[in-house]
Write a protein that holds these residues in place. Structure first.
Motif, PDB file in Angstrom:
ATOM      1  N   LYS A   1       0.805  -1.233   0.000  1.00  0.00           N
ATOM      2  CA  LYS A   1       0.000   0.000   0.000  1.00  0.00           C
ATOM      3  C   LYS A   1       0.834   1.277   0.000  1.00  0.00           C
ATOM      4  CE  LYS A   1      -0.894  -0.024   5.014  1.00  0.00           C
ATOM      5  NZ  LYS A   1       0.152   0.920   5.387  1.00  0.00           N
ATOM      6  N   ASP A   2       2.045   1.225   0.541  1.00  0.00           N
ATOM      7  CA  ASP A   2       2.870   2.439   0.610  1.00  0.00           C
ATOM      8  C   ASP A   2       3.839   2.582  -0.558  1.00  0.00           C
ATOM      9  OD1 ASP A   2       1.671   3.244   3.016  1.00  0.00           O
ATOM     10  OD2 ASP A   2       2.923   1.812   4.122  1.00  0.00           O
ATOM     11  N   ALA A   3       3.820   1.620  -1.472  1.00  0.00           N
ATOM     12  CA  ALA A   3       4.681   1.717  -2.661  1.00  0.00           C
ATOM     13  C   ALA A   3       4.092   2.741  -3.625  1.00  0.00           C
ATOM     14  CB  ALA A   3       4.779   0.353  -3.338  1.00  0.00           C
ATOM     15  N   THR A   4       4.904   3.184  -4.568  1.00  0.00           N
ATOM     16  CA  THR A   4       4.354   3.999  -5.657  1.00  0.00           C
ATOM     17  C   THR A   4       4.258   3.088  -6.891  1.00  0.00           C
ATOM     18  OG1 THR A   4       6.561   4.782  -6.217  1.00  0.00           O
ATOM     19  CG2 THR A   4       5.215   6.210  -4.807  1.00  0.00           C
ATOM     20  N   PRO A   5       3.373   3.426  -7.828  1.00  0.00           N
ATOM     21  CA  PRO A   5       3.111   2.519  -8.944  1.00  0.00           C
ATOM     22  C   PRO A   5       4.361   2.054  -9.696  1.00  0.00           C
ATOM     23  CG  PRO A   5       1.417   4.185  -8.872  1.00  0.00           C
ATOM     24  CD  PRO A   5       2.413   4.552  -7.811  1.00  0.00           C
ATOM     25  N   LEU A   6       5.334   2.943  -9.883  1.00  0.00           N
ATOM     26  CA  LEU A   6       6.491   2.548 -10.688  1.00  0.00           C
ATOM     27  C   LEU A   6       7.416   1.577  -9.954  1.00  0.00           C
ATOM     28  CD1 LEU A   6       7.184   5.880 -12.595  1.00  0.00           C
ATOM     29  CD2 LEU A   6       5.848   3.883 -13.307  1.00  0.00           C
ATOM     30  N   GLU A   7       7.158   1.363  -8.670  1.00  0.00           N
ATOM     31  CA  GLU A   7       7.900   0.327  -7.927  1.00  0.00           C
ATOM     32  C   GLU A   7       7.245  -1.044  -8.085  1.00  0.00           C
ATOM     33  OE1 GLU A   7       9.584   2.919  -4.170  1.00  0.00           O
ATOM     34  OE2 GLU A   7       7.488   2.351  -4.158  1.00  0.00           O
ATOM     35  N   LEU A   8       6.141  -1.095  -8.808  1.00  0.00           N
ATOM     36  CA  LEU A   8       5.389  -2.350  -8.952  1.00  0.00           C
ATOM     37  C   LEU A   8       5.526  -2.902 -10.364  1.00  0.00           C
ATOM     38  CD1 LEU A   8       1.987  -1.288  -7.306  1.00  0.00           C
ATOM     39  CD2 LEU A   8       3.947  -2.359  -6.189  1.00  0.00           C
ATOM     40  N   SER A   9       5.274  -4.212 -10.501  1.00  0.00           N
ATOM     41  CA  SER A   9       5.235  -4.828 -11.830  1.00  0.00           C
ATOM     42  C   SER A   9       3.957  -4.379 -12.551  1.00  0.00           C
ATOM     43  CB  SER A   9       5.232  -6.347 -11.696  1.00  0.00           C
ATOM     44  OG  SER A   9       3.991  -6.771 -11.138  1.00  0.00           O
ATOM     45  N   GLY A  10       3.915  -4.632 -13.848  1.00  0.00           N
ATOM     46  CA  GLY A  10       2.717  -4.274 -14.628  1.00  0.00           C
ATOM     47  C   GLY A  10       1.464  -4.940 -14.082  1.00  0.00           C
ATOM     48  N   GLY A  11       1.585  -6.222 -13.753  1.00  0.00           N
ATOM     49  CA  GLY A  11       0.422  -6.938 -13.225  1.00  0.00           C
ATOM     50  C   GLY A  11      -0.052  -6.354 -11.898  1.00  0.00           C
ATOM     51  N   GLU A  12       0.923  -5.967 -11.058  1.00  0.00           N
ATOM     52  CA  GLU A  12       0.562  -5.342  -9.776  1.00  0.00           C
ATOM     53  C   GLU A  12      -0.089  -3.982  -9.997  1.00  0.00           C
ATOM     54  OE1 GLU A  12       3.919  -7.285  -6.773  1.00  0.00           O
ATOM     55  OE2 GLU A  12       4.460  -5.565  -8.013  1.00  0.00           O
ATOM     56  N   GLN A  13       0.436  -3.227 -10.962  1.00  0.00           N
ATOM     57  CA  GLN A  13      -0.172  -1.918 -11.259  1.00  0.00           C
ATOM     58  C   GLN A  13      -1.622  -2.098 -11.719  1.00  0.00           C
ATOM     59  OE1 GLN A  13       2.251   1.018 -13.467  1.00  0.00           O
ATOM     60  NE2 GLN A  13       3.973  -0.355 -13.155  1.00  0.00           N
ATOM     61  N   GLN A  14      -1.851  -3.125 -12.540  1.00  0.00           N
ATOM     62  CA  GLN A  14      -3.229  -3.332 -12.989  1.00  0.00           C
ATOM     63  C   GLN A  14      -4.119  -3.742 -11.816  1.00  0.00           C
ATOM     64  OE1 GLN A  14      -5.348  -2.197 -14.733  1.00  0.00           O
ATOM     65  NE2 GLN A  14      -5.223  -3.144 -16.765  1.00  0.00           N
ATOM     66  N   ARG A  15      -3.568  -4.486 -10.866  1.00  0.00           N
ATOM     67  CA  ARG A  15      -4.374  -4.857  -9.688  1.00  0.00           C
ATOM     68  C   ARG A  15      -4.710  -3.627  -8.846  1.00  0.00           C
ATOM     69  NH1 ARG A  15      -0.320  -9.303  -8.031  1.00  0.00           N
ATOM     70  NH2 ARG A  15      -1.312  -9.327  -5.985  1.00  0.00           N
ATOM     71  N   VAL A  16      -3.795  -2.668  -8.784  1.00  0.00           N
ATOM     72  CA  VAL A  16      -4.100  -1.406  -8.085  1.00  0.00           C
ATOM     73  C   VAL A  16      -5.245  -0.686  -8.818  1.00  0.00           C
ATOM     74  CG1 VAL A  16      -3.234   0.872  -7.407  1.00  0.00           C
ATOM     75  CG2 VAL A  16      -1.748  -1.145  -7.211  1.00  0.00           C
ATOM     76  N   ALA A  17      -5.154  -0.659 -10.146  1.00  0.00           N
ATOM     77  CA  ALA A  17      -6.202   0.008 -10.930  1.00  0.00           C
ATOM     78  C   ALA A  17      -7.550  -0.689 -10.718  1.00  0.00           C
ATOM     79  CB  ALA A  17      -5.823   0.018 -12.410  1.00  0.00           C
ATOM     80  N   ILE A  18      -7.509  -2.001 -10.593  1.00  0.00           N
ATOM     81  CA  ILE A  18      -8.754  -2.749 -10.357  1.00  0.00           C
ATOM     82  C   ILE A  18      -9.294  -2.425  -8.962  1.00  0.00           C
ATOM     83  CG2 ILE A  18      -9.724  -5.069 -10.050  1.00  0.00           C
ATOM     84  CD1 ILE A  18      -7.740  -5.974 -12.309  1.00  0.00           C
ATOM     85  N   ALA A  19      -8.398  -2.362  -7.986  1.00  0.00           N
ATOM     86  CA  ALA A  19      -8.836  -2.007  -6.627  1.00  0.00           C
ATOM     87  C   ALA A  19      -9.493  -0.626  -6.621  1.00  0.00           C
ATOM     88  CB  ALA A  19      -7.642  -2.034  -5.668  1.00  0.00           C
ATOM     89  N   ARG A  20      -8.867   0.320  -7.331  1.00  0.00           N
ATOM     90  CA  ARG A  20      -9.443   1.669  -7.413  1.00  0.00           C
ATOM     91  C   ARG A  20     -10.826   1.616  -8.077  1.00  0.00           C
ATOM     92  NH1 ARG A  20      -6.270   5.818 -11.105  1.00  0.00           N
ATOM     93  NH2 ARG A  20      -6.951   4.239 -12.585  1.00  0.00           N
TER      94      ARG A  20
END
Ligand SMILES: Nc1ncnc2c1ncn2[C@@H]1O[C@H](COP(=O)(O)OP(=O)(O)OP(=O)(O)O)[C@@H](O)[C@H]1O
Ligand SMILES: [Mg+2]
Length: 225
Positions: free
Chosen positions: A135-154
């Protein structure tokens, strides 16, 4: 019969340049249904989704969301419609200078929820996508799949009635794609109608879900009353 979540009747969409993006489309998507919208590039998939969010208006025909005729929607009602529809895109569209938590809280902030409630709900949906510990990471510290999961959570933070995804795995490799598709199933099982536009027919076949096929703006195999 219960009211479908999405109802289109004889919908034709002709853009200003004369392109016929949808041609006499009639289809229902039920509450709690999961459907794939497939078809080659230019078939009309994104246009189909944009009619549901009222980003585009049909040239002809009826589009209803949860029983509401969108042609009767007043401009000031559009935000209420959008609140009930979560949307996910191929390119994630996260704010890269904000944390994961802040990204997910954004729709809750805009809605003006108390900050404790924002945090509670954001943590809840981050748990759904399995990213509570990032939760405290920024998007560019995440993989593409993780970034998409953040977008899904949003996209599910406001517990929408409908989740629309436009080519959500277009930038992801096959393993991650499969993981994301299973996540859509989990979200669907929580009671959200899910429509996923993709030209990745191999993935769709493996998912054992309803397929709405679009070819040159038409739905060849759908017959509805
Ligand atoms: N804003 C627009 N103005 C004019 N024509 C458009 C517009 N948006 C889409 N089109 C055209 O409408 C048709 C359907 O486009 P759409 O984006 O819905 O297809 P798609 O199935 O999502 O394709 P892709 O798989 O490439 O994303 C295409 O011929 C496209 O060029
Ligand atoms: Mg598209």
């Amino acid at each position: 019969m219960t009211t479908p979540m999405i109802r289109m009747r004889n919908v034709t969409m002709i853009y200003e340049n004369g392109v016929v993006a949808l041609d006499d489309v009639s289809v229902d998507v039920g509450k709690g249904e999961l459907a794939f919208l497939t078809g080659p590039s230019g078939a009309g998939k994104s246009t189909f989704l944009k009619l549901i969010t009222a980003e585009e208006k049909p040239t002809e025909g009826l589009v209803e969301v949860a029983g509401h005729d969108l042609s009767r929607l007043r401009r000031r009602d559009v935000p209420y419609l959008r609140r009930r529809i979560g949307v996910v895109f191929q390119d994630f569209r996260l704010l890269n200078e904000r944390t994961v938590m802040e990204n997910v809280m954004l729709p809750l902030t805009i809605l003006g929820l108390a900050s404790g409630e924002q945090r509670r709900r954001a943590l809840q949906v981050l748990a759904v996508v399995g990213l509570g510990q990032r939760k405290d990471a920024t998007p560019l510290e995440l993989s593409g799949g993780e970034q998409q999961r953040v977008a899904i959570a949003r996209a599910i933070a406001l517990d929408p009635a409908i989740l629309l995804a436009d080519e959500p795995t277009g930038n992801l490799d096959p393993d991650i794609t499969w993981h994301i598709m299973k996540l859509f199933r989990v979200i669907n099982a929580r009671g959200t109608a899910v429509v996923i536009a993709t030209h990745d027919y191999d993935v769709v076949k493996r998912m054992d879900a309803r397929i709405i096929q679009i070819l040159k703006g038409k739905l060849p195999q759908e017959v509805v009353s």
